[in-house]
Design a protein around this motif. Structure first.
Motif, PDB file in Angstrom:
ATOM      1  N   LYS A   1       0.820  -1.212   0.000  1.00  0.00           N
ATOM      2  CA  LYS A   1       0.000   0.000   0.000  1.00  0.00           C
ATOM      3  C   LYS A   1       0.854   1.262   0.000  1.00  0.00           C
ATOM      4  CE  LYS A   1      -4.091  -1.995   2.225  1.00  0.00           C
ATOM      5  NZ  LYS A   1      -5.028  -1.907   3.373  1.00  0.00           N
ATOM      6  N   LYS A   2       2.038   1.202   0.618  1.00  0.00           N
ATOM      7  CA  LYS A   2       2.898   2.379   0.709  1.00  0.00           C
ATOM      8  C   LYS A   2       3.884   2.476  -0.449  1.00  0.00           C
ATOM      9  CE  LYS A   2       2.680   2.648   5.773  1.00  0.00           C
ATOM     10  NZ  LYS A   2       3.468   2.679   7.030  1.00  0.00           N
ATOM     11  N   ASP A   3       4.027   1.419  -1.211  1.00  0.00           N
ATOM     12  CA  ASP A   3       4.977   1.384  -2.320  1.00  0.00           C
ATOM     13  C   ASP A   3       4.361   2.035  -3.554  1.00  0.00           C
ATOM     14  OD1 ASP A   3       7.022   0.912  -4.016  1.00  0.00           O
ATOM     15  OD2 ASP A   3       6.748  -1.267  -4.136  1.00  0.00           O
ATOM     16  N   LYS A   4       5.037   3.038  -4.095  1.00  0.00           N
ATOM     17  CA  LYS A   4       4.517   3.760  -5.256  1.00  0.00           C
ATOM     18  C   LYS A   4       5.349   3.518  -6.518  1.00  0.00           C
ATOM     19  CE  LYS A   4       2.457   7.510  -2.517  1.00  0.00           C
ATOM     20  NZ  LYS A   4       1.078   7.112  -2.817  1.00  0.00           N
ATOM     21  N   GLU A   5       6.317   2.610  -6.448  1.00  0.00           N
ATOM     22  CA  GLU A   5       7.171   2.332  -7.595  1.00  0.00           C
ATOM     23  C   GLU A   5       6.583   1.228  -8.476  1.00  0.00           C
ATOM     24  OE1 GLU A   5       9.838   4.094  -8.394  1.00  0.00           O
ATOM     25  OE2 GLU A   5       9.435   5.373  -6.659  1.00  0.00           O
ATOM     26  N   TYR A   6       6.808   1.357  -9.786  1.00  0.00           N
ATOM     27  CA  TYR A   6       6.353   0.338 -10.724  1.00  0.00           C
ATOM     28  C   TYR A   6       7.409  -0.753 -10.878  1.00  0.00           C
ATOM     29  CZ  TYR A   6       2.341   3.064 -12.341  1.00  0.00           C
ATOM     30  OH  TYR A   6       1.150   3.743 -12.412  1.00  0.00           O
ATOM     31  N   SER A   7       6.960  -1.944 -11.200  1.00  0.00           N
ATOM     32  CA  SER A   7       7.855  -3.051 -11.521  1.00  0.00           C
ATOM     33  C   SER A   7       7.219  -3.860 -12.645  1.00  0.00           C
ATOM     34  CB  SER A   7       8.096  -3.938 -10.293  1.00  0.00           C
ATOM     35  OG  SER A   7       6.875  -4.442  -9.784  1.00  0.00           O
ATOM     36  N   VAL A   8       8.014  -4.706 -13.281  1.00  0.00           N
ATOM     37  CA  VAL A   8       7.519  -5.496 -14.400  1.00  0.00           C
ATOM     38  C   VAL A   8       6.597  -6.598 -13.881  1.00  0.00           C
ATOM     39  CG1 VAL A   8       8.139  -6.967 -16.345  1.00  0.00           C
ATOM     40  CG2 VAL A   8       9.600  -5.024 -15.732  1.00  0.00           C
ATOM     41  N   PRO A   9       5.343  -6.655 -14.353  1.00  0.00           N
ATOM     42  CA  PRO A   9       4.396  -7.680 -13.871  1.00  0.00           C
ATOM     43  C   PRO A   9       4.840  -9.090 -14.262  1.00  0.00           C
ATOM     44  CG  PRO A   9       3.254  -5.891 -15.026  1.00  0.00           C
ATOM     45  CD  PRO A   9       4.710  -5.728 -15.307  1.00  0.00           C
ATOM     46  N   LYS A  10       4.522 -10.040 -13.395  1.00  0.00           N
ATOM     47  CA  LYS A  10       4.846 -11.438 -13.640  1.00  0.00           C
ATOM     48  C   LYS A  10       3.610 -12.305 -13.388  1.00  0.00           C
ATOM     49  CE  LYS A  10       9.287 -10.702 -14.317  1.00  0.00           C
ATOM     50  NZ  LYS A  10       9.925 -10.929 -15.639  1.00  0.00           N
ATOM     51  N   GLY A  11       3.614 -13.492 -13.984  1.00  0.00           N
ATOM     52  CA  GLY A  11       2.528 -14.441 -13.768  1.00  0.00           C
ATOM     53  C   GLY A  11       1.438 -14.326 -14.816  1.00  0.00           C
ATOM     54  N   GLY A  12       0.672 -15.397 -14.968  1.00  0.00           N
ATOM     55  CA  GLY A  12      -0.425 -15.388 -15.926  1.00  0.00           C
ATOM     56  C   GLY A  12       0.065 -15.084 -17.334  1.00  0.00           C
ATOM     57  N   LEU A  13      -0.715 -14.326 -18.071  1.00  0.00           N
ATOM     58  CA  LEU A  13      -0.335 -13.946 -19.431  1.00  0.00           C
ATOM     59  C   LEU A  13       0.631 -12.773 -19.462  1.00  0.00           C
ATOM     60  CD1 LEU A  13      -3.585 -14.357 -21.586  1.00  0.00           C
ATOM     61  CD2 LEU A  13      -1.617 -15.868 -21.386  1.00  0.00           C
ATOM     62  N   PHE A  14       1.020 -12.257 -18.279  1.00  0.00           N
ATOM     63  CA  PHE A  14       2.041 -11.214 -18.249  1.00  0.00           C
ATOM     64  C   PHE A  14       3.375 -11.728 -18.788  1.00  0.00           C
ATOM     65  CE2 PHE A  14      -0.662  -9.129 -14.944  1.00  0.00           C
ATOM     66  CZ  PHE A  14      -0.794  -7.904 -15.591  1.00  0.00           C
ATOM     67  N   GLU A  15       3.543 -13.045 -18.820  1.00  0.00           N
ATOM     68  CA  GLU A  15       4.764 -13.619 -19.387  1.00  0.00           C
ATOM     69  C   GLU A  15       4.788 -13.464 -20.908  1.00  0.00           C
ATOM     70  OE1 GLU A  15       6.953 -14.594 -17.272  1.00  0.00           O
ATOM     71  OE2 GLU A  15       5.611 -14.453 -15.540  1.00  0.00           O
ATOM     72  N   LEU A  16       3.635 -13.172 -21.507  1.00  0.00           N
ATOM     73  CA  LEU A  16       3.536 -13.071 -22.970  1.00  0.00           C
ATOM     74  C   LEU A  16       3.186 -11.668 -23.450  1.00  0.00           C
ATOM     75  CD1 LEU A  16       1.574 -16.375 -23.693  1.00  0.00           C
ATOM     76  CD2 LEU A  16       4.042 -15.998 -23.876  1.00  0.00           C
ATOM     77  N   VAL A  17       2.341 -10.950 -22.686  1.00  0.00           N
ATOM     78  CA  VAL A  17       1.941  -9.588 -23.053  1.00  0.00           C
ATOM     79  C   VAL A  17       1.971  -8.709 -21.816  1.00  0.00           C
ATOM     80  CG1 VAL A  17       0.531 -10.257 -25.043  1.00  0.00           C
ATOM     81  CG2 VAL A  17      -0.504 -10.162 -22.778  1.00  0.00           C
ATOM     82  N   ILE A  18       2.172  -7.423 -22.012  1.00  0.00           N
ATOM     83  CA  ILE A  18       2.255  -6.517 -20.872  1.00  0.00           C
ATOM     84  C   ILE A  18       0.876  -6.057 -20.398  1.00  0.00           C
ATOM     85  CG2 ILE A  18       2.427  -4.350 -22.183  1.00  0.00           C
ATOM     86  CD1 ILE A  18       4.315  -5.383 -18.950  1.00  0.00           C
ATOM     87  N   CYS A  19      -0.158  -6.234 -21.236  1.00  0.00           N
ATOM     88  CA  CYS A  19      -1.511  -5.792 -20.865  1.00  0.00           C
ATOM     89  C   CYS A  19      -2.547  -6.900 -21.053  1.00  0.00           C
ATOM     90  CB  CYS A  19      -1.916  -4.565 -21.675  1.00  0.00           C
ATOM     91  SG  CYS A  19      -0.946  -3.084 -21.330  1.00  0.00           S
ATOM     92  N   PRO A  20      -2.384  -8.048 -20.388  1.00  0.00           N
ATOM     93  CA  PRO A  20      -3.408  -9.088 -20.530  1.00  0.00           C
ATOM     94  C   PRO A  20      -4.751  -8.676 -19.949  1.00  0.00           C
ATOM     95  CG  PRO A  20      -1.886  -9.661 -18.780  1.00  0.00           C
ATOM     96  CD  PRO A  20      -1.308  -8.462 -19.464  1.00  0.00           C
ATOM     97  N   HIS A  21      -4.726  -7.760 -18.963  1.00  0.00           N
ATOM     98  CA  HIS A  21      -5.991  -7.271 -18.394  1.00  0.00           C
ATOM     99  C   HIS A  21      -6.781  -6.500 -19.442  1.00  0.00           C
ATOM    100  CE1 HIS A  21      -2.737  -4.480 -17.842  1.00  0.00           C
ATOM    101  NE2 HIS A  21      -3.503  -3.512 -17.404  1.00  0.00           N
ATOM    102  N   TYR A  22      -6.088  -5.805 -20.360  1.00  0.00           N
ATOM    103  CA  TYR A  22      -6.768  -5.132 -21.461  1.00  0.00           C
ATOM    104  C   TYR A  22      -7.333  -6.156 -22.445  1.00  0.00           C
ATOM    105  CZ  TYR A  22      -4.693  -0.602 -20.148  1.00  0.00           C
ATOM    106  OH  TYR A  22      -4.342   0.544 -19.495  1.00  0.00           O
ATOM    107  N   LEU A  23      -6.552  -7.192 -22.723  1.00  0.00           N
ATOM    108  CA  LEU A  23      -7.011  -8.237 -23.642  1.00  0.00           C
ATOM    109  C   LEU A  23      -8.307  -8.855 -23.149  1.00  0.00           C
ATOM    110  CD1 LEU A  23      -6.679 -10.185 -26.026  1.00  0.00           C
ATOM    111  CD2 LEU A  23      -5.177 -11.581 -24.569  1.00  0.00           C
ATOM    112  N   PHE A  24      -8.366  -9.173 -21.856  1.00  0.00           N
ATOM    113  CA  PHE A  24      -9.573  -9.792 -21.314  1.00  0.00           C
ATOM    114  C   PHE A  24     -10.714  -8.784 -21.191  1.00  0.00           C
ATOM    115  CE2 PHE A  24      -6.563 -13.102 -19.982  1.00  0.00           C
ATOM    116  CZ  PHE A  24      -7.279 -14.227 -20.358  1.00  0.00           C
ATOM    117  N   GLU A  25     -10.385  -7.506 -21.004  1.00  0.00           N
ATOM    118  CA  GLU A  25     -11.449  -6.493 -21.010  1.00  0.00           C
ATOM    119  C   GLU A  25     -12.088  -6.412 -22.389  1.00  0.00           C
ATOM    120  OE1 GLU A  25     -12.372  -1.847 -19.825  1.00  0.00           O
ATOM    121  OE2 GLU A  25     -10.441  -2.745 -19.320  1.00  0.00           O
ATOM    122  N   ILE A  26     -11.273  -6.472 -23.424  1.00  0.00           N
ATOM    123  CA  ILE A  26     -11.796  -6.482 -24.790  1.00  0.00           C
ATOM    124  C   ILE A  26     -12.703  -7.689 -25.000  1.00  0.00           C
ATOM    125  CG2 ILE A  26     -11.159  -6.805 -27.213  1.00  0.00           C
ATOM    126  CD1 ILE A  26      -8.646  -5.115 -26.636  1.00  0.00           C
TER     127      ILE A  26
END
Length: 264
Positions: A183-208
């Motif tokens: 909750k206190k961490d405001k830094e970004y890091s590279v997402p891991k797990g799921g389809l993040f291993e293949l695309v950077i925005c799998p949440h967008y893909l599933f929203e579509i």
């Protein structure tokens, strides 16, 4: 082409045909602007590509902004059950899936997402208006389709299945994103797990996929146009997101695509 559409979609009155051009044109333009470096000012893109410092612009917290964006379309969907109490199973499913989509987003804003920045009001207003007007016209177009002959090719149940896949995959990857920092961490890091291993925005893909599921369930011209517009915007946003990660993380894997595994 027209004969194929007649088999897939309900006939549309002039108003719906005219309004169907709006989400495709506006969301398509915004998606193209994302590719060109002109970003909607929220999340990691707050103050990116802007000549005017964001401090001089009116802004709200990201959590507040997203709540403002998602609440009106949710209320429109909820109100539709009272405004249009009668209707067939298809109309009930369209109202239910659309309302649940935004209800889920509100719950995610409150209990899942970890926000680090703000949101410019000049970006919040068009986002909120787009969600609200699109929801209203998806429902209204379905209301006008009541009593019309069903499309020759019935996509209602495949659409419902696609919606469930989309909303589940979207939620799963949102949960993975929320675990990247405390909750206190405001830094970004590279997402891991799921389809993040293949695309950077799998949440967008599933929203579509979820929005496309709603449009297949509805089988109206406006719902289809809304799904096309959403796809164009999220294609642009995912492209700029991948470009941002490449610029921020030297070890970001080059084979990770933006939206579609191995393709885009």
């Amino acid at each position: 082409m027209e004969s194929v559409l007649l088999k897939l979609l309900f006939p549309s009155p002039f108003l719906i045909k005219a309004m169907s051009a709006v989400p495709v044109a506006t969301l398509g333009y915004v998606g193209l602007s994302e590719v060109r470096g002109k970003h909607m000012q929220y999340s990691k893109f707050l103050n990116v590509g802007e000549k005017k410092p964001i401090e001089k612009k009116i802004q709200v917290s990201s959590r507040t902004g997203m709540l403002i964006a998602y609440t009106p379309p949710f209320l429109a969907g909820a109100a539709s059950f009272g405004i249009f109490p009668d209707g067939d199973l298809r109309f009930l499913l369209v109202k239910s899936t659309l309302t649940f989509h935004f209800f889920k987003r509100i719950l995610e804003v409150l209990f899942v997402h970890r926000y680090s920045g703000g949101m410019a009001v000049e970006s919040l207003i068009p986002i909120a208006l787009s969600y609200f007007t699109s929801s209203v016209f998806v429902i209204y177009a379905q209301h006008l389709a009541q009593g019309l002959p069903e499309p020759a090719i019935d996509l209602m149940y495949p659409g419902l299945m696609l919606f469930l896949i989309g909303i589940s995959g979207n939620f799963y990857h949102h949960c993975l994103l929320s675990k990247l920092r405390s909750k206190k961490d405001k830094e970004y890091s590279v997402p891991k797990g799921g389809l993040f291993e293949l695309v950077i925005c799998p949440h967008y893909l599933f929203e579509i996929l979820g929005i496309l599921g709603i449009s297949l369930t509805a089988q109206t011209l406006y719902a289809f146009a809304f799904s096309v517009g959403t796809t164009l915007y999220l294609m642009g946003r995912s492209y700029s997101t991948r470009r941002w990660y490449l610029s921020q993380f030297k070890d970001f894997p080059k084979d990770v695509k933006a939206l579609v595994p191995f393709v885009f």
